[in-house]
Design an enzyme around this catalytic site. Sequence first.
Site, PDB file in Angstrom:
ATOM      1  N   TYR A 163      -6.134   5.654  -0.890  1.00  0.00           N
ATOM      2  CA  TYR A 163      -7.554   5.375  -0.683  1.00  0.00           C
ATOM      3  C   TYR A 163      -7.821   4.869   0.735  1.00  0.00           C
ATOM      4  CZ  TYR A 163      -7.234   0.232  -0.975  1.00  0.00           C
ATOM      5  OH  TYR A 163      -6.965  -1.090  -0.737  1.00  0.00           O
ATOM      6  N   ASP A 197     -13.213 -11.999   2.994  1.00  0.00           N
ATOM      7  CA  ASP A 197     -12.297 -10.880   2.729  1.00  0.00           C
ATOM      8  C   ASP A 197     -10.874 -11.410   2.617  1.00  0.00           C
ATOM      9  OD1 ASP A 197     -10.909  -8.555   2.528  1.00  0.00           O
ATOM     10  OD2 ASP A 197     -11.825  -7.574   4.251  1.00  0.00           O
ATOM     11  N   GLU A 204     -29.739   3.732   9.493  1.00  0.00           N
ATOM     12  CA  GLU A 204     -28.972   4.476  10.497  1.00  0.00           C
ATOM     13  C   GLU A 204     -29.905   5.336  11.352  1.00  0.00           C
ATOM     14  OE1 GLU A 204     -25.983   4.399  11.459  1.00  0.00           O
ATOM     15  OE2 GLU A 204     -24.764   3.541   9.858  1.00  0.00           O
ATOM     16  N   CYS A 255      -6.961  -4.111  -2.134  1.00  0.00           N
ATOM     17  CA  CYS A 255      -8.194  -4.846  -1.819  1.00  0.00           C
ATOM     18  C   CYS A 255      -8.989  -5.294  -3.032  1.00  0.00           C
ATOM     19  CB  CYS A 255      -9.069  -4.036  -0.865  1.00  0.00           C
ATOM     20  SG  CYS A 255      -9.725  -2.487  -1.543  1.00  0.00           S
ATOM     21  N   TRP A 301       0.804  -1.220   0.000  1.00  0.00           N
ATOM     22  CA  TRP A 301       0.000   0.000   0.000  1.00  0.00           C
ATOM     23  C   TRP A 301       0.841   1.276   0.000  1.00  0.00           C
ATOM     24  CZ3 TRP A 301      -1.753  -4.574   1.670  1.00  0.00           C
ATOM     25  CH2 TRP A 301      -3.075  -4.922   1.374  1.00  0.00           C
TER      26      TRP A 301
END
Length: 705
Positions: free
Chosen positions: A536, A354, A443, A273, A237
């Site tokens: 990001y 993930d 929310e 990712c 990254w």
Amino acid sequence: MAALKIANVNWQSKLNKAAHRTSDYSSTEAILRRGQPFSITLTLQTTVQPRDTFTFIASTGPSPTESQQTQAVFHLSEESASGWRVTQEPSEPEYMNFTICSPANAVIGRYKLRLQIVSGNKVSSALLGQFVLLFNPWCPNDEVFMADEKERWEYVLNDSGIIFQGLEKYIQQEAWNYGQFEEDILDISLAVLDRSLNHRQDPAADVSNRNSPIYVSRVVSAMVNSNDEKGVVEGKWTGKYRSGTNPLQWSGSVTILRKWYRGRYRPVRYGQCWVFAGVMCTVLRSLGIPTRVITNFNSAHDRNTNLSIDKYIDISGKTLHLTEDSVWNFHVWNESWFIRRDLGSFYDGWQVLDPTPQEKSKGIYQCGPASTRAIKEGDVNLDYDSSFVFAAVNADVVTWIHHSNKRKERIYSNTGKIGKFISTKALGTNSRVDVTANYKYPEGSLKERQVYRKALKLLGVRSTGKRTKITRRRRSSGARRQNTTQPAEKPSISAKLILNTSPVIGQDILLTLALRNLSSDFKTIKVKLRASAILYTRKPKAEILELSRSIKLESEEVKEISFKISYSQYKNSLMDDRKILVTALCETKRGASLLVEKDIVLQDPFLTIKVLGPTVVHEAVTVQVTFTNPLSAAVTGCVLRAEGSGLLKEQLRMNVARVAPMESSTVQFEITPYKSGTRQLQVDLVCTHFSDIKGFVMLDVAPAQ
């Protein structure tokens, strides 16, 4: 009887592949789906007697045994204990037709099929060949069954797609070539399983567990990253990417998986990712598990699992790294579809996986499968890693000013920032579908707050009380209410950063700070503006601009302050992500400090792609790509790359001549489609001034004339 002699084994490839929806695989091997019958035809050189006994043996993996479900022994017209069965069909005298059916919970992988014949006191056997058995979303008894044909087409059979990136308020489409049916990709997907730590530690047990999509998907989530074993992609990254490929420059999984396989399982450099998620989607779709790619905007990484992300700034507005918590502009993961026998039917359906290495799970960098239902209901104690995903979409954000005397001043608590516009590609089109409601209740609703408190309790975290009060901003009568940032004290001023025009790389960025005095008192406001180039992941990488101004506001007065960030200021600092974070810290002599932020993504120049003629299988057609240089300097060292499943067998690369300032350059090349249907052609321009400029076009390829 003489020893069994088989003149020919016909695996009825065309018939079986059509019935099993495996015709798209670029392989001559028999590729079948479990729980579904397939046909084979034998031509025997010896005469079969009525009393002869036929026994079939299907086996997979090293040291196959019936007890581990890696070997099945089954006889004609009898269903074995393993659930495998075979029947003989009518045929011509010199042929024998058989229909074989595996159980819906069979181990997936590459099998050997043997035939054994007992004739009197003689036993003879022969290897009939090999086949690959996959998960079967078309079989109602398979754990991965999907009832909707449109969903099966999208999440299993579609070999291209869209991965959403950018910002919550600036969502971008990025095309991705999954290519799960391309040559070698199924073999590579099986090799991914065979290279796992589980397989190296106990190969027989590992293969035995491959009947479960829970197990297989979890192994793949660990193997797609290289952190623990020699997995497929190495993450990076920060810094330069000279020893590998900039993650932004990948356009699909095929090149990455082949590079790993042909390089003797050396991790491919580098990924972030969306690359991990794209590769994982390819592997799981190739194995028959319905899978899609999900993007979560404003994604929290809660390192201490307290469902709170603490952000610290100094008195100038500069971000301080006093915690390992973070909020990424976006984060990309996968969802796969299967039932959860381990948790109960309530948790069936989409499961989060993930493969990006962030936290260890049971000692390995892996994540999931975590049921989206478990996440929505706050069941953070359930397998696997539901607490990590819950925090990614639900954590609170608390902003603090860290003063020079080490005093901390809490200026904001935001209950609605995290987990916005959770997105995936729509069925049958490239449009965006918002799946936020799958992850959480609205929310600020009573149910959402109940779920949050439940999660805190299950995690053993004491509520700080900040969530019990949610401030709302009333718009007009009847307007929808929304969560807002909650300052520590009631502010006496308001501020907003406004982007005047959509910024394009190479041009100046024009902004306005709108300040409003909310009180009847005269105020002097000290404004500290700062702009930083960020990744990001929102990690600042370079300072671009810093300035201070003192603004006087009369009672309830509004003032707008314009400022710009020139191209010369940001051109040498801009990261590959092309993102800039602008902050304005507004302070009055009395009252709370106010912090406003603006994330900016600089638009790339556009590529124009034209296909100059009809697209037909096995017929060459010319593609024309035009690029316009928006800079005041010449652009050199450019390479144009193109790829697309069913259109190009390998990635195409072409050098592009120097492009003068504000000039256009056109490149032409040929493609020869080899598969019909809707196909995605992706084009990527890489050069010294731009990390990548991407474009894509959808083509309807007609069958061969």
